[in-house]
Write an enzyme that holds these catalytic residues in place. Sequence first.
Site, mmCIF file in Angstrom:
data_model
loop_
_atom_site.group_PDB
_atom_site.id
_atom_site.type_symbol
_atom_site.label_atom_id
_atom_site.label_comp_id
_atom_site.label_asym_id
_atom_site.label_seq_id
_atom_site.Cartn_x
_atom_site.Cartn_y
_atom_site.Cartn_z
ATOM 1 N N SER A 166 26.257 -13.469 11.886
ATOM 2 C CA SER A 166 25.118 -12.890 13.051
ATOM 3 C C SER A 166 26.971 -12.675 13.804
ATOM 4 O O SER A 166 27.752 -11.888 13.586
ATOM 5 C CB SER A 166 24.434 -14.369 14.214
ATOM 6 O OG SER A 166 23.675 -13.725 14.796
ATOM 7 N N ASP A 265 14.704 -9.838 8.830
ATOM 8 C CA ASP A 265 15.397 -10.133 9.575
ATOM 9 C C ASP A 265 15.303 -9.470 10.958
ATOM 10 O O ASP A 265 16.110 -8.023 10.240
ATOM 11 C CB ASP A 265 16.846 -10.426 9.195
ATOM 12 C CG ASP A 265 18.088 -10.594 10.039
ATOM 13 O OD1 ASP A 265 17.494 -10.651 12.219
ATOM 14 O OD2 ASP A 265 19.218 -10.764 10.821
ATOM 15 N N HIS A 297 16.931 -14.612 10.096
ATOM 16 C CA HIS A 297 17.916 -14.241 10.273
ATOM 17 C C HIS A 297 18.820 -15.434 10.264
ATOM 18 O O HIS A 297 18.330 -16.997 9.859
ATOM 19 C CB HIS A 297 18.337 -14.095 11.685
ATOM 20 C CG HIS A 297 19.828 -13.858 12.205
ATOM 21 N ND1 HIS A 297 20.373 -13.058 12.001
ATOM 22 C CD2 HIS A 297 20.260 -14.339 13.206
ATOM 23 C CE1 HIS A 297 21.624 -12.954 12.708
ATOM 24 N NE2 HIS A 297 21.790 -13.994 13.192
#
Length: 323
Positions: A166, A265, A297
Amino acid sequence: METTYSKPVLHDVPPYLRVYEDGTVERLVGTEIAPPALDPKTGVSSKDVVFLPETGVSARLYHPDAAAHNHRKLPLVVYFHGGAFCISSTADPKYHEMLNILVKEAQVLLVSVDYRRAPENPLPAAYDDSWAALKWVGSHMRNGAGTEIWLREFADFNKVFLAGDSAGANISHHMAIRAGLPDPELGELKIAGILMIHPYFWGEQPIGVEAENPVFKAVVDKWWLFVCPSDLGCDDPLINPFVSGAPSLAGLACRRILVCVAGNDVLRERGRLYYQFVVKSKWEGKAEFVETEGEDHVFHIMDPTSENSDRLIKRCAEFINCA
């Protein structure tokens, strides 16, 4: 609005945090702490080291079963955690568990960077701290001034990888770009590859499935605008590496890249686009792409022991050890 504190809210950034008018920051997630220790499940040892005393910035170091390796040199992974630049830390139990598993699987020495977070330290603080971490790591090469014993004795500086999920994958990208520019303070440190899991990139204009939910698009927009005070908004090159004015991907200072996305995601479109742009660029390395269907995610952080998490972690270990 119900709050833990009975005082006016200045910024509400769900699901991450609230900022009150008196400046108090209340983080709603990512606040748990796991101490460094010998993990009985994996045999991985960890410890915390402050490498920027002036700001207190630290890193958590991981080493697999020190006794068994008997000073064998190991690939070195510099890891940047996720959390939208505003939550979580190297001590987050979810990250701690996943990294213990990764270190055992890949048999690597790992440095997890505890960069400063927004809003107390808006961007580019996280990038600055991450760059300082790379310079600190590099100071342990050859006759450098670095004194951390695990790095001096166990790190194979011919196999240095940047990795993150991320926001941490975003940081990995920018560190690899910056490492391609002349910087005497970085010394002879070279990056073999970057491992980008569910990278956090975004943009003003929606692409693919992002356009299907304008309400959520606005929420993600707000996350970025909260952590990065920029006139360019979501087309700042820090969050959108595809816009005009962003550094060329040809400048990535590594030979290999692995981009991983999750099929459910909302950020997957940007991860795919990043891979496509890298492949079409003048960068001369080898790019690989992995998509895990049916997952969301950072699923491997939420449950690192699931079947799909096990597959992803093994794929990451394979990428590191094929250098």
